[in-house]
Write a protein that holds these residues in place. Structure first.
Motif, PDB file in Angstrom:
ATOM      1  N   UNK A  46     -48.552  64.832  21.232  1.00  0.00           N
ATOM      2  CA  UNK A  46     -47.126  65.187  21.266  1.00  0.00           C
ATOM      3  C   UNK A  46     -46.939  66.689  21.204  1.00  0.00           C
ATOM      4  N   UNK A  83     -43.536  67.869  27.133  1.00  0.00           N
ATOM      5  CA  UNK A  83     -44.144  68.808  28.058  1.00  0.00           C
ATOM      6  C   UNK A  83     -45.639  68.606  28.155  1.00  0.00           C
ATOM      7  N   UNK A  84     -46.146  67.623  27.444  1.00  0.00           N
ATOM      8  CA  UNK A  84     -47.578  67.385  27.486  1.00  0.00           C
ATOM      9  C   UNK A  84     -47.843  66.062  28.197  1.00  0.00           C
ATOM     10  N   UNK A  98     -40.218  51.702  13.711  1.00  0.00           N
ATOM     11  CA  UNK A  98     -39.188  52.684  14.064  1.00  0.00           C
ATOM     12  C   UNK A  98     -37.862  52.002  14.353  1.00  0.00           C
ATOM     13  N   UNK A 134     -45.583  61.019  12.443  1.00  0.00           N
ATOM     14  CA  UNK A 134     -45.474  61.165  13.896  1.00  0.00           C
ATOM     15  C   UNK A 134     -44.016  61.253  14.329  1.00  0.00           C
ATOM     16  N   UNK A 135     -43.130  60.530  13.661  1.00  0.00           N
ATOM     17  CA  UNK A 135     -41.705  60.601  14.003  1.00  0.00           C
ATOM     18  C   UNK A 135     -41.198  62.029  13.818  1.00  0.00           C
ATOM     19  N   UNK A 169     -37.292  70.672  23.671  1.00  0.00           N
ATOM     20  CA  UNK A 169     -37.566  70.580  25.103  1.00  0.00           C
ATOM     21  C   UNK A 169     -36.419  71.156  25.899  1.00  0.00           C
ATOM     22  N   UNK A 178     -33.179  65.413  12.997  1.00  0.00           N
ATOM     23  CA  UNK A 178     -32.682  65.885  14.297  1.00  0.00           C
ATOM     24  C   UNK A 178     -31.422  66.727  14.133  1.00  0.00           C
ATOM     25  N   UNK A 230     -34.815  65.810  29.921  1.00  0.00           N
ATOM     26  CA  UNK A 230     -35.492  65.151  28.799  1.00  0.00           C
ATOM     27  C   UNK A 230     -34.627  63.991  28.290  1.00  0.00           C
ATOM     28  N   UNK A 239     -38.888  67.049  20.568  1.00  0.00           N
ATOM     29  CA  UNK A 239     -37.776  66.670  21.440  1.00  0.00           C
ATOM     30  C   UNK A 239     -36.622  67.672  21.329  1.00  0.00           C
ATOM     31  N   UNK A 240     -36.422  68.145  20.126  1.00  0.00           N
ATOM     32  CA  UNK A 240     -35.368  69.139  19.859  1.00  0.00           C
ATOM     33  C   UNK A 240     -35.609  70.433  20.648  1.00  0.00           C
ATOM     34  N   UNK A 246     -33.790  63.010  25.347  1.00  0.00           N
ATOM     35  CA  UNK A 246     -32.842  63.333  24.274  1.00  0.00           C
ATOM     36  C   UNK A 246     -31.533  63.885  24.838  1.00  0.00           C
ATOM     37  N   UNK A 280     -42.444  64.095  16.704  1.00  0.00           N
ATOM     38  CA  UNK A 280     -41.765  63.750  17.960  1.00  0.00           C
ATOM     39  C   UNK A 280     -40.355  64.337  17.995  1.00  0.00           C
ATOM     40  N   UNK A 281     -39.640  64.198  16.889  1.00  0.00           N
ATOM     41  CA  UNK A 281     -38.251  64.675  16.836  1.00  0.00           C
ATOM     42  C   UNK A 281     -38.198  66.193  16.986  1.00  0.00           C
ATOM     43  N   UNK A 326     -48.390  56.428  23.575  1.00  0.00           N
ATOM     44  CA  UNK A 326     -47.744  57.550  22.886  1.00  0.00           C
ATOM     45  C   UNK A 326     -46.373  57.812  23.506  1.00  0.00           C
ATOM     46  N   UNK A 339     -36.019  60.410   8.297  1.00  0.00           N
ATOM     47  CA  UNK A 339     -36.612  60.223   9.623  1.00  0.00           C
ATOM     48  C   UNK A 339     -36.179  58.907  10.236  1.00  0.00           C
ATOM     49  N   UNK A 395     -38.773  56.561  19.417  1.00  0.00           N
ATOM     50  CA  UNK A 395     -38.409  57.477  18.326  1.00  0.00           C
ATOM     51  C   UNK A 395     -37.193  58.315  18.699  1.00  0.00           C
ATOM     52  N   UNK A 396     -37.202  58.841  19.919  1.00  0.00           N
ATOM     53  CA  UNK A 396     -36.109  59.719  20.362  1.00  0.00           C
ATOM     54  C   UNK A 396     -34.795  58.950  20.420  1.00  0.00           C
ATOM     55  N   UNK A 409     -48.862  62.586  28.055  1.00  0.00           N
ATOM     56  CA  UNK A 409     -48.996  61.608  26.979  1.00  0.00           C
ATOM     57  C   UNK A 409     -49.689  60.343  27.470  1.00  0.00           C
ATOM     58  N   UNK A 449     -29.038  58.105  14.762  1.00  0.00           N
ATOM     59  CA  UNK A 449     -28.914  58.136  13.299  1.00  0.00           C
ATOM     60  C   UNK A 449     -27.664  58.871  12.863  1.00  0.00           C
TER      61      UNK A 449
END
Lengths: 232, 232
Positions: free
Chosen positions: A97, B211-212, B97, A221-222, A232, A172, B170, A229-230, B172, A225-226, B218, A209, B225-226, B214, B232
């Motif tokens: 990630x 950007x990677x 999740x 991992x969450x 990107x 987030x 993306x 994502x924030x 998100x 990932x978050x 994953x 999370x 997750x996103x 995966x 939330x």
């Protein structure tokens, strides 16, 4: 093209024994081109000169620096899990990630008081190559919780914890793009009140999370990932 | 208090053989209280009446409905991985999740043309109980890619893919809170051009998860997750 890892390409124009064996498995021959990263942002095109199980040599034909450099940094700190596979899994996934630093602490409720990081380091190298990244995350040795909490230098500090009653900001919403973040993840058996107090005292903001009860490695991992994502 | 699973609590006031054994391992006795979920939002307080390895019985003392009901729905669709452990891992983590539906499709580049879902179902039940949730996600049988793509009824449809050159939105940024989402995850070996074309034709918007590069499982968890974090 296959990516290999050699931390000191400038002075060591050869593959490690492990990567040398891998080159043989791939039936590479002298004259074939490969890519090599030094794990600090360097990406090198190279031509193989000699294949050997112990020390396959190459000549660098082109170098790039700071490949995929990011303007944010993510550090995740957790207590190693009782079942070590869960920690190993986290390392693989976090590296895929995108993570800059993985740190391990001993907490009052964590059962594992020793941790060998050699294997975690190998998993990180492998995941870096697999996901075509050129920065190898730092993996810290297991340290005391207090020592770690006091030593954090990243700008934004979070402690992920789901307190009874109060609902802290979700990560987030709390975090902003382009910063350096350290997230402390609650251990199996959770933080003690005094561990949480110490984190708050040292400027760690309580965050959540998710709305479900996550295992340590899932929460870790969450967070990773978050924060990616924030940005990107 | 330990959470048990009985899909038909109304008519079956007993635990499954698996949960009955678990009750014994926990040394529970008649008169002890447990919690039972039916996996469709029901949460029942119950008192054990008889302990047996095959059929432990209970009386429901209190019922709640729609516990933890969410105003959004997440469906993740992927091709099962060659190494099945990676798919199993994804199921565990996605359920922790929060996911409503996990669907499997056969793609041209996927090696696995058969999938037994019994074990995946057990993993999902266990992760639901572990994370204290009361809705059991649907796990679909392996189906043809085209059949699946045509059948999706959720509002927002995404196909996660990192095309050469163009940079799609993306996830998100593309997704909004409070909707129902289906995300198609690229298989090991990636989608073919015609598979991508079909998805776009049926209203799937191309999106990226980072950007990677995966791995399939994953990427699938990142999507999950996103979309949770967004809500939330």
């Amino acid at each position: 093209m296959t990516l290999f890892y050699q931390p000191d390409v400038e002075n060591s124009a050869f593959l490690t024994p492990e990567d040398s064996r891998h080159a043989r498995v791939l039936r590479l021959k002298p004259g074939d081109f490969i890519q090599v990263t030094d794990g600090i942002g360097g990406l090198f095109d190279a031509q193989l000169t000699n294949i050997s199980d112990k020390k396959t040599t190459f000549n660098v034909t082109q170098s790039q620096r700071e490949v995929g450099k990011r303007d944010f940094r993510i550090e995740i700190a957790l207590a190693p899990t009782k079942n070590l596979e869960r920690t190993e899994w986290f390392v693989e996934k976090a590296v895929e990630m995108g993570v800059d630093s993985i740190q391990f602490f001993k907490s009052e409720h964590s059962e594992r008081q020793f941790l060998k990081t050699d294997r975690l380091h190998k998993i990180a190298v492998s995941a870096m190559k697999q996901s075509l990244q050129y920065y190898l995350p730092r993996i810290g040795e297991l340290q005391d919780y207090t020592t770690f909490v006091r030593s954090v230098r990243f700008e934004r500090k979070y402690v992920a914890h789901l307190p009874d009653g109060a609902a802290p900001s979700p990560l987030l919403t709390a975090a902003k793009a382009g910063e350096s973040y350290t997230v402390l993840i609650g251990p199996e058996g959770d933080f003690t009140a005094s561990e949480l107090g110490l984190a708050n005292q040292f400027g760690f903001e309580t965050t959540t999370l998710g709305q479900t009860r996550l295992r340590t490695e899932t929460a870790a991992l969450a967070a990773c990932t978050i924060l990616n994502a924030l940005n990107w």
